[in-house]
Design an enzyme around this catalytic site. Structure first.
Site, PDB file in Angstrom:
ATOM      1  N   ASP A 109      -7.399   2.899   5.221  1.00 48.68           N
ATOM      2  CA  ASP A 109      -6.896   3.068   3.857  1.00 48.68           C
ATOM      3  C   ASP A 109      -7.829   3.937   3.015  1.00 48.68           C
ATOM      4  OD1 ASP A 109      -5.265   1.184   4.931  1.00 48.68           O
ATOM      5  OD2 ASP A 109      -5.887  -0.461   3.627  1.00 48.68           O
ATOM      6  N   ASP A 202      -3.799   6.143  -0.945  1.00 49.61           N
ATOM      7  CA  ASP A 202      -4.539   5.518   0.142  1.00 49.61           C
ATOM      8  C   ASP A 202      -4.456   6.472   1.329  1.00 49.61           C
ATOM      9  OD1 ASP A 202      -4.835   3.300  -1.474  1.00 49.61           O
ATOM     10  OD2 ASP A 202      -3.983   1.866  -0.040  1.00 49.61           O
ATOM     11  N   HIS A 252       1.521   2.630   3.051  1.00 51.47           N
ATOM     12  CA  HIS A 252       0.937   3.039   4.330  1.00 51.47           C
ATOM     13  C   HIS A 252       2.038   3.419   5.323  1.00 51.47           C
ATOM     14  CE1 HIS A 252      -2.653   0.386   2.980  1.00 51.47           C
ATOM     15  NE2 HIS A 252      -2.452   1.438   2.199  1.00 51.47           N
ATOM     16  N   ASP A 254       1.892   3.963   8.440  1.00 53.15           N
ATOM     17  CA  ASP A 254       1.682   3.644   9.854  1.00 53.15           C
ATOM     18  C   ASP A 254       2.424   2.407  10.364  1.00 53.15           C
ATOM     19  OD1 ASP A 254      -0.006   2.066   8.341  1.00 53.15           O
ATOM     20  OD2 ASP A 254      -1.844   2.566   9.435  1.00 53.15           O
ATOM     21  N   CYS A 366      -4.484   0.255  11.183  1.00 56.02           N
ATOM     22  CA  CYS A 366      -5.101   0.036   9.867  1.00 56.02           C
ATOM     23  C   CYS A 366      -6.609  -0.190   9.970  1.00 56.02           C
ATOM     24  CB  CYS A 366      -4.510  -1.202   9.198  1.00 56.02           C
ATOM     25  SG  CYS A 366      -2.739  -1.165   8.980  1.00 56.02           S
TER      26      CYS A 366
HETATM   27  O1  DAV Z   1       4.903  -2.583   6.603  1.00 56.81           O
HETATM   28  O2  DAV Z   1       3.740  -3.946   5.425  1.00 56.81           O
HETATM   29  C1  DAV Z   1       1.464  -2.535   6.079  1.00 56.81           C
HETATM   30  C2  DAV Z   1       0.329  -1.583   6.277  1.00 56.81           C
HETATM   31  C3  DAV Z   1      -0.951  -2.264   6.030  1.00 56.81           C
HETATM   32  N1  DAV Z   1      -2.076  -1.377   6.038  1.00 56.81           N
HETATM   33  C4  DAV Z   1       3.886  -2.852   5.984  1.00 56.81           C
HETATM   34  C5  DAV Z   1       2.773  -1.856   5.952  1.00 56.81           C
END
Ligand code: DAV
Length: 387
Positions: A109, A202, A252, A254, A366
């Site tokens: 992040d 981020d 995010h 990913d 992550c």
């Molecule tokens: O789909 O909740 C979470 C990513 C966390 N770094 C989601 C994305």
């Protein structure tokens, strides 16, 4: 470590940072973050916790993080680790103060390598204001070792109240009772809790495909953030903004849009996509014109769902994988359907236990920051160069 270099998500991985759970706290509630308890039976009885997480959970997460780090080292990959600070202390700026910070489990992040550049993102949550500090020792070491490395830190946002649109938290009240046209309108107005007052993003909202990088407009990345990247990275990469309108709380990229391998000859490149969060229709063409194929990730494993009680991420952590090269990926051990899909596509799949890490901000991708890969600024979107 030879040099700072990573242009893609799939070049052969040589150096990577893996997070640590030491001193982790619950992510504090603030304008940009409303903690939710992922367990309906206890949600009514307990409030979102504050302060440090229990040692037992920190230890269990660390076991899984350390195991992952060892697996990578045993494959010849250099693994760096952060230097945790005391997160359980209050912080104060001229505009606000907050009772404690979060953790350093998710370098993804905070930092991104784009070619020979290391970029420190401008996070927008107050509890994460100082989250660059655990990585500074490693960044200095990289900078001293590699004189070609460039180091940029995005403008630090004030995180004052004006940066947030509080109406966001009511945006989806009664959503299900609305007509399809009204729903569509709400989903495509792309108004999130983070507004456009200041540059903020981020690093995990970005994904890399050589000469092109993609940033999703989200709860944690605004259009000014994308514009800052576009200007700073001119002559380095092309920056494209993507939208995933059906994701009501995007944060995010990913768990939504994961490039796995590039097109080769007639063989299409592959991006793992999320059936519940398709890319905006008008943004698909660039990919299809350049021989990329979208393959939906299977449904997340019922073995990982419900998510752990204090996990703030969605079940789509299932697709939060790390590529070691374009034929090798690391996934969570319970994701059997994803394993089968990837094996059918010809990948070697390494499975690791990671569920204890989920409540610390995410999963495998992550909790990493790739610093060196064997790859280059190849053009995987040649229609753009021709245009
Ligand atoms: O789909 O909740 C979470 C990513 C966390 N770094 C989601 C994305």
């Amino acid at each position: 470590m030879d040099k700072v270099n990573a242009w893609t998500e799939w070049g052969r991985l040589k150096t990577v940072m893996v997070g640590k759970a030491d001193n982790a706290c619950f992510q504090p509630n603030e304008l940009a973050s409303h903690g939710k308890i992922n367990n309906k039976s206890i949600a009514a009885e307990i409030d979102w916790p504050i302060g440090k997480k229990k040692n037992i959970f920190i230890e269990k997460a660390n076991e899984q993080l350390n195991n992952f780090a060892n697996i990578l080292s045993n494959r010849g990959i250099t693994v760096l680790r952060p230097d945790p600070i005391e997160f359980n202390q209050s912080i104060k700026t001229p505009g606000w103060e907050i009772a404690h910070m979060f953790c350093c489990v998710c370098p993804r992040d905070v930092l991104i390598t784009i070619g020979n550049y290391i970029i420190e993102a401008s996070l927008s949550k107050r509890g994460r204001f100082f989250e660059y500090l655990p990585y500074r020792k490693a960044i200095y070491q990289l900078w001293e070792k590699d004189s070609a490395m460039k180091w940029k830190a995005a403008p630090k946002p004030s995180m004052n109240d004006e940066m947030y649109w509080e109406g966001y938290w009511e945006k989806f009240i009664d959503f299900e009772s609305k007509s399809d046209a009204e729903k569509e309108k709400i989903l495509t107005n792309y108004l999130y809790v983070l507004n456009e007052h200041e540059v903020a993003f981020d690093a995990a909202d970005i994904t890399r495909c050589g000469k092109d990088i993609f940033i999703q407009h989200s709860m944690t990345a605004n259009l000014k953030g994308a514009e800052w990247l576009r200007r700073e990275l001119e002559n380095h990469v092309r920056v494209h903004v993507l939208h995933f309108p059906y994701d009501k709380e995007p944060s995010h990229i990913d768990c939504t849009f994961v490039p796995l391998r590039p097109p080769k000859g007639n063989k299409p490149g592959i991006i793992l996509t999320n059936s519940e969060r398709p890319l905006a229709k008008n943004e698909e063409k660039l990919f299809f014109d350049n021989n990329w194929q979208f393959i939906n990730a299977p449904k997340p494993s019922p073995l990982n769902y419900p998510m752990p009680t204090f996990c703030q991420s969605s079940k789509w952590l299932s697709m939060n994988l790390l590529s070691l090269d374009e034929n090798t990926v690391v996934i969570e051990e319970n994701e059997h359907d994803l394993n089968d899909l990837l094996e059918n596509l010809g990948f070697e799949v390494i499975k690791i236990p990671y569920r204890y890490v989920f409540e610390f901000g995410g999963s495998i991708h992550c909790s990493t920051w790739d610093i060196e890969r064997e790859d280059s600024a190849s053009d995987f979107f040649p229609t753009l160069s021709r245009a």
